[in-house]
Design a protein around this motif. Sequence first.
Motif, PDB file in Angstrom:
ATOM      1  N   THR A 134      -1.045   9.202   0.282  1.00  0.00           N
ATOM      2  CA  THR A 134      -2.383   8.841   0.770  1.00  0.00           C
ATOM      3  C   THR A 134      -2.226   7.966   2.009  1.00  0.00           C
ATOM      4  N   PHE A 135      -1.264   7.037   1.924  1.00  0.00           N
ATOM      5  CA  PHE A 135      -0.985   6.193   3.092  1.00  0.00           C
ATOM      6  C   PHE A 135      -0.637   7.069   4.299  1.00  0.00           C
ATOM      7  N   LEU A 136       0.263   8.050   4.053  1.00  0.00           N
ATOM      8  CA  LEU A 136       0.747   8.895   5.146  1.00  0.00           C
ATOM      9  C   LEU A 136      -0.405   9.698   5.760  1.00  0.00           C
ATOM     10  N   ALA A 184      -0.128  21.094  -1.807  1.00  0.00           N
ATOM     11  CA  ALA A 184       0.720  21.779  -0.826  1.00  0.00           C
ATOM     12  C   ALA A 184       0.870  21.000   0.477  1.00  0.00           C
ATOM     13  N   TRP A 185      -0.066  20.128   0.791  1.00  0.00           N
ATOM     14  CA  TRP A 185       0.024  19.384   2.057  1.00  0.00           C
ATOM     15  C   TRP A 185       1.065  18.270   2.007  1.00  0.00           C
ATOM     16  N   GLN A 186       1.556  17.986   0.790  1.00  0.00           N
ATOM     17  CA  GLN A 186       2.524  16.886   0.667  1.00  0.00           C
ATOM     18  C   GLN A 186       3.953  17.403   0.833  1.00  0.00           C
ATOM     19  N   PHE A 187       4.732  16.728   1.649  1.00  0.00           N
ATOM     20  CA  PHE A 187       6.152  17.065   1.796  1.00  0.00           C
ATOM     21  C   PHE A 187       6.969  15.853   1.349  1.00  0.00           C
ATOM     22  N   LYS A 221       8.007  10.471 -10.985  1.00  0.00           N
ATOM     23  CA  LYS A 221       7.259   9.241 -10.671  1.00  0.00           C
ATOM     24  C   LYS A 221       5.795   9.492 -10.997  1.00  0.00           C
ATOM     25  N   LYS A 222       4.900   8.903 -10.184  1.00  0.00           N
ATOM     26  CA  LYS A 222       3.494   8.999 -10.606  1.00  0.00           C
ATOM     27  C   LYS A 222       2.690  10.051  -9.860  1.00  0.00           C
ATOM     28  N   GLY A 223       3.252  10.635  -8.811  1.00  0.00           N
ATOM     29  CA  GLY A 223       2.477  11.566  -7.997  1.00  0.00           C
ATOM     30  C   GLY A 223       2.814  13.013  -8.286  1.00  0.00           C
ATOM     31  N   PHE A 281       0.828  -1.210   0.000  1.00  0.00           N
ATOM     32  CA  PHE A 281       0.000   0.000   0.000  1.00  0.00           C
ATOM     33  C   PHE A 281       0.862   1.259   0.000  1.00  0.00           C
ATOM     34  N   ARG A 282       1.966   1.202   0.758  1.00  0.00           N
ATOM     35  CA  ARG A 282       2.823   2.389   0.838  1.00  0.00           C
ATOM     36  C   ARG A 282       3.380   2.730  -0.528  1.00  0.00           C
TER      37      ARG A 282
END
Length: 697
Positions: free
Chosen positions: A358-360, A453-456, A479-481, A351-352
């Motif tokens: 999303t996992f985080l 913006a919430w992703q680090f 990558k894909k994100g 999943f990670r």
Amino acid sequence: MFASRRLSQLVLCSTFIAGCLGYAWDAPVAGSCTNYYYSYDFGCNYAEAYYPCSYANQPFLGSLFECIGSYAKDEAEKIEGYNYIIFLATYGGYDYTLDDVYTMIDNSTKYMKTAEDAANLTIVNFPFAPDRETILWNRKIYYQMTKFAKIDTKWLGWGLIFFWVVVIACATVVNVNRRYLKIPVPRKVSQAVRKHLTYPSTVRYFPSLFPTRLHSIVICLFLIQTTLSSAIGYNFMLPNPYLTDKLFIMYVIQHRTGMFSLYMFPLLIFFSIRNNPLVYFSGLSYSDYMTYHKVTAIVMTIEALIHSIVWTAYVYVEGDAALLMEDAYWKWGVVATCLAGVMITHSLKLFRQYAYETFLFFHNVMGILFIAAIWMHLNDLGYRGFVWALLATWCLDRVARIFRICLSGGLQKMEIEMCDADVMKITFKKPRYMQYYPGSYLFISFLRPWYSAWQFHPFTTISSPVEDGDSLTLYVKVKKGITKSLSKLKFDENNKMTVRALVEGPYGSRVHSCDPEEEFIGIAGGLGISGVLPALFDYIDKIPSSAKVSMITASQDKNKLDSESTSVNTGSSDPTHNSSLFWIINDVRHLNWLNSTLNYLTENGCKVTVLLSKRNAEESTDASFVQTIKYSVRYADGRPDIGTLIESCLLTKIKNRLSFYTCGSDSFNDTMRDEIARKIEVGSNVELSHYAEAYVW
Ligand SMILES: Cc1cc2nc3c(=O)[nH]c(=O)nc-3n(C[C@H](O)[C@H](O)[C@H](O)COP(=O)(O)OP(=O)(O)OC[C@H]3O[C@@H](n4cnc5c(N)ncnc54)[C@H](O)[C@@H]3O)c2cc1C
């Protein structure tokens, strides 16, 4: 930098202070007396309003104080007993003082009766003295229970924490010696440790849980200690005055496992936070701590599961199941156990890897819900200090992260250059208060597109001598994100654009600084080059200019794409070079964006060899570009064999101390570790060291 370390230390202190506050105190005589009167009904509903009703009930309180006063060993235990009852009364919402207690004692003495008077009554409405034989028996059992809960379980629980203190202390000693003291370790010992312990992987199929043999040994020892600690210290005198043997055994098991699950809290959170001060002291990487985070989380969940199952079985056997299920603590316990189970399941690598951010996000949300559920579960049980420890550590880490973002100058302007379809080069001015060091990485939040913006995301920082001295560079694989979203933005005719981003860092411990007495060998797979370059620049920086013989002459005959070469041998031994770099790529276009850096390295005495793993890639490189290449480019026949590559490094070595710096995929790093371990010969005068950067945790 200093301030953020200070914050990290605060996180450390708060964990232990709050952990200590977690212990509810107790007095054996008070415990025996409360247990004794528990089997009498003083007219209170035991399920819901037990505390509010009982601790306002004068016959009940009068009986308790009479019992404590008569059977306490001495005055100190008597006062401790009274205070314990005052403490329990707070659960009912009462705030008694010792003076109130003495007044209640005076009142109840007038009406005091005996246990015989209370026997066979459905509801007791007068204070009575306990039966002497029963209370003495009860007291003996209570001492045993107190020893079990307050001494054995407590110290065995601390033992589990102490286990990790010892592990981290050992790592710190090794780290301090390696970095500062430099007390020589006998070569045979260090070679044997590397060959058999620290380098080889154990179970290749679960690298994220058992990365190396040493990790596996540490984890197995911890599991053995946890199992033994869960199994010992059950020497009780049976029968128990109030519980059947079966119920009693279930009771103590649920207590021990529930407590051990709580003891995992400080470890669990401490191993997972970014601002873990122990990363600096111990030299263990964040990914090591993540491994230990996973292990303690699994242990916590298993203990919690056993606790929940045994306690539920206990209540079913006792026959109170219907009442129990109405209790808030039971409901919240079930919620917390389920959440822990879901958190473990969704943390599987599968999943990670699929959707890390999303996992985080869900991991954090469920973590908060878990803390809330445990808080509610412990509402009437005490031990909330463990939750405080967890909360305080988590909050301080968040504060430290915000603080680091501010220190990094808040919003930064970054230039993104699309190097090729797969790679972006990001350059930005080094923030004034940010201290760069080789091996550091930054968490970046790109504000384009705004909803990301919430992703680090973590990226290795490079301070490159071929770039403007005041800037930092990141090489990013698409990558894909978020990286894909960035690559889809509108670039100008030079394939460049600027974005605003938040920078958080630097994180990570400083990579081992390779000594000029050692030979530096860097091996990188694809974008793993960004993990090797900082250490290589650091090394070249330390080599005196007189020793920096340009490698251009040595490699002139190879300044073309050598389509005939199929082996991965590194060429003849060349005493003029001071370091080597092998870059394994599958796309020749990667040379375009790293050409100037590779040429710089070649000019400074580094023997650079690019190993192309795809033969047909040659077509895409134009002839004028090939002329600018000053290093060697070879075709490997498919993916180069790492064993052969290391073997040829040994054959062409110029020094007896070789340090391998590698970075690539999970399996690349594992293979590298295993091959280097295989090549180490205990007792030989050749010393091999390995420093791996991993882009996964
Ligand atoms: C210490 C460290 C240093 C790194 N340095 C570099 C570097 O210099 N250059 C580079 O190209 N890549 C580097 N990476 C990997 C980089 O962080 C991921 O490739 C990037 O986050 C992918 O973003 P995405 O949304 O496009 O990924 P996705 O396509 O959504 O996911 C691809 C993979 O990237 C990883 N990943 C995604 N988000 C994160 C995250 N927030 N934290 C950790 N891993 C994540 C996951 O393993 C996931 O399987 C580094 C990773 C770590 C842990």
